[in-house]
Design a protein around this motif. Structure first.
Motif, PDB file in Angstrom:
ATOM      1  N   THR A 153      14.854  -3.555 -15.607  1.00  0.00           N
ATOM      2  CA  THR A 153      15.769  -2.750 -14.799  1.00  0.00           C
ATOM      3  C   THR A 153      17.174  -3.270 -15.082  1.00  0.00           C
ATOM      4  N   VAL A 189      18.592  -3.694  -9.001  1.00  0.00           N
ATOM      5  CA  VAL A 189      17.215  -3.220  -8.809  1.00  0.00           C
ATOM      6  C   VAL A 189      16.247  -4.219  -9.430  1.00  0.00           C
ATOM      7  N   LEU A 191      11.991  -5.035  -9.713  1.00  0.00           N
ATOM      8  CA  LEU A 191      10.638  -4.540  -9.468  1.00  0.00           C
ATOM      9  C   LEU A 191       9.755  -5.698  -9.017  1.00  0.00           C
ATOM     10  N   TYR A 200       3.907   0.811  -6.667  1.00  0.00           N
ATOM     11  CA  TYR A 200       4.958  -0.088  -7.161  1.00  0.00           C
ATOM     12  C   TYR A 200       6.031  -0.233  -6.074  1.00  0.00           C
ATOM     13  N   ALA A 202      10.169  -1.742  -5.297  1.00  0.00           N
ATOM     14  CA  ALA A 202      11.440  -2.215  -5.856  1.00  0.00           C
ATOM     15  C   ALA A 202      12.415  -2.545  -4.736  1.00  0.00           C
ATOM     16  N   HIS A 204      16.461  -2.503  -4.040  1.00  0.00           N
ATOM     17  CA  HIS A 204      17.639  -1.890  -4.645  1.00  0.00           C
ATOM     18  C   HIS A 204      18.833  -2.054  -3.735  1.00  0.00           C
ATOM     19  N   LEU A 224       6.783   4.206 -11.065  1.00  0.00           N
ATOM     20  CA  LEU A 224       8.011   3.483 -11.462  1.00  0.00           C
ATOM     21  C   LEU A 224       9.205   4.410 -11.701  1.00  0.00           C
ATOM     22  N   TRP A 227      11.014   7.342  -6.804  1.00  0.00           N
ATOM     23  CA  TRP A 227      11.087   6.339  -5.741  1.00  0.00           C
ATOM     24  C   TRP A 227      11.339   7.001  -4.397  1.00  0.00           C
ATOM     25  N   VAL A 251      13.242 -11.346  -9.951  1.00  0.00           N
ATOM     26  CA  VAL A 251      12.003 -10.620  -9.656  1.00  0.00           C
ATOM     27  C   VAL A 251      11.244 -11.424  -8.596  1.00  0.00           C
TER      28      VAL A 251
END
Ligand code: MAN
Length: 355
Positions: A153, A189, A191, A200, A202, A204, A224, A227, A251
């Motif tokens: 990302t 962002v 993940l 998934y 994330a 942000h 992915l 969203w 991450v």
């Protein structure tokens, strides 16, 4: 809490990277994403370059020209101080007060290491701006390893605004772009490195215009790309080290106590420090704990002084046993690393010790 900065810091500086073309200069090598690949530690560096500035009355800015698939240098006449360049990161038109250009163009380049400390920088860029959303550059990558692939990302900047985009690679040679996943203004962002209950996740960081501020949100997705279920996760705290703006950093890391996220935040003086937030393992929208004090703040000369001083900014960590190795950009100039004890970080959050 003990923070062991590498004695070799800064690990990489602009001197270690040759510009991608000879009439350019490297201003910064920083905010790298991190991956473990085939026994090596890879840093996906943000390299910021600009054309060599020859005449003080002129400002030369780099732009990716999508139509011609080439880099273009635009020359701005600044004989009468038409432009405000007091923030070294940008060029602002004084007459309108509007942001006009970034002073440099960033792209991504790989550095490889066997010991996680001594790095060799690839001779060619790994990802260079290529789309209409990237004409001012691509920045601050994060790498999540999932299902035999690495998902990157990154921030893409253009006259359309600051977006968050996604790309994927399996071999760190070829890369496939998957497009913009969060429209402007959004960045930082990251993940989660695995699906949670089949979806998934994330973190942000939207930037609201009139009401609200730059704070951390969480969303989920089946693929992915799409969203939804956006929820506000974590906000600034007045009169603290994270009072002004904040965003996700590395991450998230799965620990027995929960998902551990090392995030960055700036105070009213624009000093960027790193802290931690712990989220529930099965419902990451539940915040369990948060650092009272920063884990790491700019203190050493290479963190305090530079292109944009007083900044420590992480895009990735590596966990080896109980050692949490944080790679971080310093002063928007160089890369550094530090090690902390994971169990000390977790106990500083007032949570159960991990074994
Ligand atoms: C931005 C970030 C980083 C940078 C800091 C400090 O908001 O996205 O790119 O390191 O500010 O300039």
């Amino acid at each position: 809490m003990g923070v062991d900065r590498f004695l070799e810091n800064p690990l990489l500086t602009p001197r270690d990277v040759s510009p991608h073309r000879r009439d350019f200069e490297v201003l910064g090598v920083f905010n790298a994403g991190v991956a473990l690949y085939q026994g090596e530690t890879l840093l996906l560096l943000r390299v910021a370059e600009r054309p060599a500035q020859q005449d003080q009355r002129l400002i030369r800015v780099p732009i990716w020209d999508v139509a011609h698939e080439a880099l273009r240098v635009e020359t701005l006449h600044n004989e009468y101080g038409e432009y405000d360049v007091s923030d070294p990161r940008s060029v602002v038109t004084k007459a309108t007060g509007r942001f006009a250009y970034l002073s440099s163009l960033s792209y991504l380049r790989i550095a490889r290491s066997h010991d996680g400390v001594h790095f060799t920088v690839d001779s060619e860029p790994f990802m260079f701006p290529a789309t209409a959303y990237e004409t001012f550059g691509i920045e601050d990558p994060r790498i999540a390893e999932m299902e035999d692939a690495y998902y990157i990302t990154y921030t893409s900047v253009s006259p359309f605004g600051v977006c968050a985009s996604l790309a994927t690679t399996r071999d760190f040679q070829s890369v496939q772009r998957l497009g913009v996943i969060f429209p402007p203004e959004n960045k930082d962002v990251v993940l989660f490195p695995e699906k949670i209950d089949g979806r998934y996740f994330a973190l942000h960081r939207p930037v609201p215009g009139d009401i609200g501020g730059p704070e951390i949100w969480i969303a989920d997705s089946p693929d992915l790309i799409h969203w939804g279920n956006h929820t506000h996760l974590l906000g600034v705290r007045p009169e603290r080290w994270d009072s002004r703006r904040m965003g996700a950093g590395a991450v998230p890391l799965r620990t027995e106590a929960g998902w551990l996220e090392v995030y960055h935040a700036a105070d009213e003086q624009g000093r960027y420090a790193l802290g931690a937030v712990l989220m529930d393992l099965t419902d990451p929208r539940r915040v369990l704990a948060r650092s009272s004090n920063p884990l790491l703040a700019p203190e050493l000369p290479y963190e305090v002084e530079g292109f944009y001083g007083n900044v420590v900014f992480t895009c990735g960590t590596v966990l080896v046993g109980d050692t949490l190795r944080i790679y971080y950009g310093v002063a928007d100039s160089a890369m550094a690393g530090a090690e902390l004890s994971l169990s000390e970080v977790l106990s500083s959050l007032g949570t159960v010790q991990v074994r």
